[in-house]
Design an enzyme around this catalytic site. Structure first.
Site, mmCIF file in Angstrom:
data_model
loop_
_atom_site.group_PDB
_atom_site.id
_atom_site.type_symbol
_atom_site.label_atom_id
_atom_site.label_comp_id
_atom_site.label_asym_id
_atom_site.label_seq_id
_atom_site.Cartn_x
_atom_site.Cartn_y
_atom_site.Cartn_z
ATOM 1 N N ARG A 121 0.816 -1.133 0.102
ATOM 2 C CA ARG A 121 -0.172 -0.019 0.030
ATOM 3 C C ARG A 121 0.927 1.254 -0.163
ATOM 4 O O ARG A 121 0.711 2.320 -0.671
ATOM 5 C CB ARG A 121 -0.821 0.139 1.221
ATOM 6 C CG ARG A 121 -1.661 1.358 1.087
ATOM 7 C CD ARG A 121 -2.921 1.485 2.209
ATOM 8 N NE ARG A 121 -3.101 0.356 3.248
ATOM 9 C CZ ARG A 121 -2.020 0.585 4.474
ATOM 10 N NH1 ARG A 121 -1.214 1.675 4.569
ATOM 11 N NH2 ARG A 121 -1.964 -0.422 5.348
ATOM 12 N N ASP A 140 -8.368 19.900 -13.859
ATOM 13 C CA ASP A 140 -8.646 18.363 -14.138
ATOM 14 C C ASP A 140 -8.323 18.231 -15.764
ATOM 15 O O ASP A 140 -9.008 18.783 -16.578
ATOM 16 C CB ASP A 140 -10.393 18.021 -14.064
ATOM 17 C CG ASP A 140 -10.488 16.522 -14.693
ATOM 18 O OD1 ASP A 140 -9.942 15.939 -15.333
ATOM 19 O OD2 ASP A 140 -11.526 16.099 -13.806
HETATM 20 C C1 PLP Z 1 -13.973 9.974 -16.194
HETATM 21 C C2 PLP Z 1 -13.706 11.511 -15.490
HETATM 22 C C3 PLP Z 1 -13.363 11.534 -14.087
HETATM 23 C C4 PLP Z 1 -13.556 10.486 -13.226
HETATM 24 O O1 PLP Z 1 -12.587 9.304 -13.447
HETATM 25 P P1 PLP Z 1 -12.849 7.948 -12.887
HETATM 26 O O2 PLP Z 1 -11.601 7.111 -13.491
HETATM 27 O O3 PLP Z 1 -14.110 7.405 -13.806
HETATM 28 O O4 PLP Z 1 -13.205 7.665 -11.516
HETATM 29 C C5 PLP Z 1 -13.163 12.707 -13.653
HETATM 30 N N1 PLP Z 1 -12.893 13.690 -14.546
HETATM 31 C C6 PLP Z 1 -13.290 13.805 -15.888
HETATM 32 C C7 PLP Z 1 -13.185 15.076 -16.650
HETATM 33 C C8 PLP Z 1 -13.695 12.597 -16.471
HETATM 34 O O5 PLP Z 1 -13.968 12.617 -17.703
#
Ligand code: PLP
Length: 379
Positions: A46, A170
């Site tokens: 972990r 993001d």
């Molecule tokens: C898919 C997505 C997420 C979440 O990611 P997971 O791997 O599905 O948990 C977060 N931000 C964006 C822009 C996404 O397209």
């Protein structure tokens, strides 16, 4: 090292035990110690795993960061970032946000006393109006989903430069091949590696890349203390996917442009949303902060009904009807009934998310086949 070399070489060393050129999948939970507390840097899986460490070094290099920390999914990565906060802290987020991110903020973290406000960040300077002394984080996603608006990362970062606020980007939709938020002043980058980084729709994985040691230490602590770590095989799959990231995203961008141009000429189509068009409202920002305009295209229909959209969605052959994006295969989706169905109709339409809006994740197939597929489906 240039980007296209980094995807293959950054953080990757031949296996010291055997010389294996590919990073082995260290499928182990623990490591034998020479004497109590004396080990080779690996005590328990972990806390440390060599496959995961190689991926973290690689991702850190791709995003020009200080360090990277990997998690079992994009949302687990986001959860770790939000755990940097304390009750009473405030987060300002873009209002055009991935649905799962919105859910995590409003239905999980708000219970722990973290306060979120959702604002339009198209005008970066206006963000100052929303900041209070409790604001600790700004959260943005660009290009946005599914309207493909572009937020000026550099302008947002500049407008809060003198404050003790972390800007989180993001970067899932753009991928590090197209956009480098840390170079533009961001402090934390988030990826759902499930999408372009993995690139083959065969793994769920998440990563955080940070610009400084203090954040790296805190997030490694959270990673180990909370335990939402990815397995070594998933890390291997992401490492393997990244080796062709530049080729895949480049081809997806080329295909997306041709498909966007085709859609413009089709008489069933009303609007095409693609930041590469010179008349896209944020085209100038996109040209400045992205290396190309991405593999995502959205469009809606002159006959703006769910039924009409469904007709097209059920007729494509190469574009598979599915959630997710960023894989080698092309996907087609209907935000109003799929990813964004929880948003009330009036709210949806306000941002242009009409009943007939269709979102494409363009893959790396032959673009002539893809265009023919859409042409046939549009009838
Ligand atoms: C898919 C997505 C997420 C979440 O990611 P997971 O791997 O599905 O948990 C977060 N931000 C964006 C822009 C996404 O397209």
């Amino acid at each position: 090292m240039k980007f296209n070399t980094k995807v293959i070489h950054a953080g990757i060393e031949p296996d010291p035990a055997t010389g294996a050129i590919m990073t082995p999948i260290y499928q182990t939970s623990t490591y034998v110690q020479d004497s109590p507390g004396e080990h080779k840097g690996f005590a328990y899986a972990r806390s440390q795993n060599p496959t995961r460490s190689a991926l973290e070094k690689n991702l850190s290099a791709l995003e020009n960061g200080y360090d990277a920390i990997c998690f079992g999914s994009g949302l687990a990565a986001m959860d770790a970032i939000l755990k940097l906060l304390s009750p009473g802290d405030e987060v300002i987020s873009t209002n055009d946000l991935y649905g799962g991110s919105y859910r995590l903020m409003t239905q999980v973290f708000s219970k722990y006393g973290i306060n979120f406000s959702f604002v339009g960040l198209e005008d970066a300077e206006s963000i100052r109006d929303h900041i209070t002394e409790k604001t600790k984080m700004i959260w943005l996603e660009t290009p946005t989903n599914p309207m493909l608006n572009i937020i000026d990362i550099s302008a947002v970062c500049t407008s809060v430069k003198d404050l003790d606020i972390n800007v989180v980007v993001d970067n899932t939709f753009a991928s590090p091949y197209l956009q480098s938020p840390i170079d533009l002043g961001a402090h934390i980058v988030l990826h759902s590696a499930t999408k372009y980084l993995g690139g083959h729709s065969d793994v769920v994985h998440g990563a955080v890349i940070v610009d400084r040691k203090e954040l790296a230490d805190q997030l490694h602590f959270i990673q180990n203390a909370v335990g939402a770590v990815p397995g070594p095989q998933d890390c291997f799959l992401v490492l393997r996917g990244i080796k062709t990231l530049h080729l895949r995203v480049q081809r997806a961008c080329e295909n997306a442009r041709k498909i966007a141009e085709f859609l413009l000429t089709n008489d069933k189509v009303a609007n095409v949303y693609y930041p590469g068009f010179v008349d896209h409202p944020n085209h100038e920002i996109a040209s400045r902060q992205m290396r190309d305009f991405g593999g995502m295209v959205s469009f809606d229909l002159k006959e703006d009904t769910i039924e009409m959209a469904n007709k097209i969605l059920s007729k494509t052959h190469y574009f598979s009807l599915a959630e997710s994006l960023g894989g080698v295969e092309s996907l087609i989706g209907h935000p109003a009934t799929m990813t964004h169905s929880s948003i009330p109709h009036a709210e949806r339409v306000k941002i242009g998310l009409t009943d007939s809006l269709i979102r494409l994740s363009v893959g790396v197939e032959d673009v002539e086949d893809l265009i023919l597929d859409l042409k046939t489906a549009l009838g």
